[in-house]
Scaffold this active site. Structure first.
Site, PDB file in Angstrom:
ATOM      1  N   GLN A   1     -15.009  94.183  29.240  1.00 18.85           N
ATOM      2  CA  GLN A   1     -15.526  92.220  29.617  1.00 18.85           C
ATOM      3  C   GLN A   1     -14.336  92.391  31.151  1.00 18.85           C
ATOM      4  OE1 GLN A   1     -13.098  91.373  26.178  1.00 18.85           O
ATOM      5  NE2 GLN A   1     -14.084  89.773  26.692  1.00 18.85           N
TER       6      GLN A   1
ATOM      7  N   HIS B   1     -14.015  92.365  16.545  1.00 22.69           N
ATOM      8  CA  HIS B   1     -13.700  91.951  17.689  1.00 22.69           C
ATOM      9  C   HIS B   1     -13.891  92.996  18.524  1.00 22.69           C
ATOM     10  CE1 HIS B   1     -14.483  88.116  20.126  1.00 22.69           C
ATOM     11  NE2 HIS B   1     -13.932  89.432  21.216  1.00 22.69           N
ATOM     12  N   GLU B   2     -13.324  93.684  19.152  1.00 27.82           N
ATOM     13  CA  GLU B   2     -12.542  94.562  20.474  1.00 27.82           C
ATOM     14  C   GLU B   2     -13.904  95.709  20.111  1.00 27.82           C
ATOM     15  OE1 GLU B   2     -10.939  93.036  22.559  1.00 27.82           O
ATOM     16  OE2 GLU B   2     -10.542  91.547  21.610  1.00 27.82           O
TER      17      GLU B   2
ATOM     18  N   CYS C   1     -13.291  83.914  21.423  1.00 29.63           N
ATOM     19  CA  CYS C   1     -13.983  85.261  23.032  1.00 29.63           C
ATOM     20  C   CYS C   1     -14.010  84.905  24.413  1.00 29.63           C
ATOM     21  CB  CYS C   1     -15.090  85.928  23.224  1.00 29.63           C
ATOM     22  SG  CYS C   1     -15.523  87.185  24.095  1.00 29.63           S
ATOM     23  N   LEU C   2     -13.386  85.237  25.556  1.00 31.91           N
ATOM     24  CA  LEU C   2     -12.978  85.540  26.885  1.00 31.91           C
ATOM     25  C   LEU C   2     -14.099  85.471  27.561  1.00 31.91           C
ATOM     26  CD1 LEU C   2      -9.602  86.961  27.734  1.00 31.91           C
ATOM     27  CD2 LEU C   2      -9.742  84.362  26.622  1.00 31.91           C
TER      28      LEU C   2
ATOM     29  N   HIS D   1     -17.121  95.164  21.345  1.00 32.15           N
ATOM     30  CA  HIS D   1     -17.696  95.391  22.698  1.00 32.15           C
ATOM     31  C   HIS D   1     -17.194  96.549  23.416  1.00 32.15           C
ATOM     32  CE1 HIS D   1     -16.302  90.462  24.299  1.00 32.15           C
ATOM     33  NE2 HIS D   1     -15.585  90.977  23.233  1.00 32.15           N
TER      34      HIS D   1
ATOM     35  N   GLY E   1      -6.658  89.880  22.221  1.00 38.70           N
ATOM     36  CA  GLY E   1      -7.432  91.242  22.445  1.00 38.70           C
ATOM     37  C   GLY E   1      -8.027  91.061  23.964  1.00 38.70           C
TER      38      GLY E   1
END
Ligand code: ZN
Length: 177
Positions: free
Chosen positions: A54, A144-145, A102-103, A148, A49
């Site tokens: 991000q 999670h997204e 997470c990236l 963000h 995702g």
């Protein structure tokens, strides 16, 4: 299409609240290109995702896909989905714990509780209304997204920071729990 630079923890864009996307913005070539670039960037870095914040765009857009992913083997598949202005409601109070990465926090993993099953409402990239039910890992990725888009990262949701670990050490020593 381009691969975009991913903001890492500490960049203020990750702590801001993303703005709603208007229909005019959504139909613009610039925003459609952003969505294409987000998809390409997510795939390039083996993400499941990616939220627009991000890649330094404070807009309520997230993309997700779980296919054959080396960072998340053994997870059920989720088709490529673009969520614009998403909202969700838990279908019950039931939560479950699982590892997340997470990236924007490269190499780290931690145990995070999430609602097990949620109803998601959003628009797709063409402005069409989406209304879906997600559970398990699928629901986890969406929560999670969503976080963000509201200035939060998975660390903020962890109940026990002692589970935080680098991937390499996790693979070598396993989990302490
Ligand atoms: Zn993330």
């Amino acid at each position: 299409m381009s691969i975009l630079k991913v903001a890492r923890l500490g960049h203020p864009v990750l702590r801001g609240i993303a703005g709603d996307v208007t229909p005019d913005q959504l139909s613009s070539p610039a925003l459609q290109k952003l969505i294409d670039d987000m998809i390409e960037t997510m795939k390039e870095y083996d993400g499941v995702g990616l939220a627009a914040v991000q890649v330094h765009e404070a807009k309520k857009i997230a993309v997700l896909e779980v296919a054959d992913n080396p960072r998340y083997p053994d997870k059920p598949r989720v088709p490529l989905t673009v969520l614009v202005n998403p909202s969700f409601t838990p279908l019950s109070d039931e939560t479950e714990e699982d590892w997340e990465g997470c990236l924007s926090l490269p190499e780290l993993r931690g145990i995070v509780p999430r609602y097990k099953s949620i109803r998601v409402q959003a628009c797709d990239r063409h402005g069409k209304q989406l209304d879906l039910v997600a559970s398990g890992f699928h629901a986890r990725v969406i929560q999670h997204e969503w976080d963000h888009l509201h200035g939060k990262v998975f660390l903020d949701r962890m109940r026990d920071l002692s589970t935080l670990a680098y991937l390499q050490e996790l693979a070598r020593y396993g989990t302490a729990r």
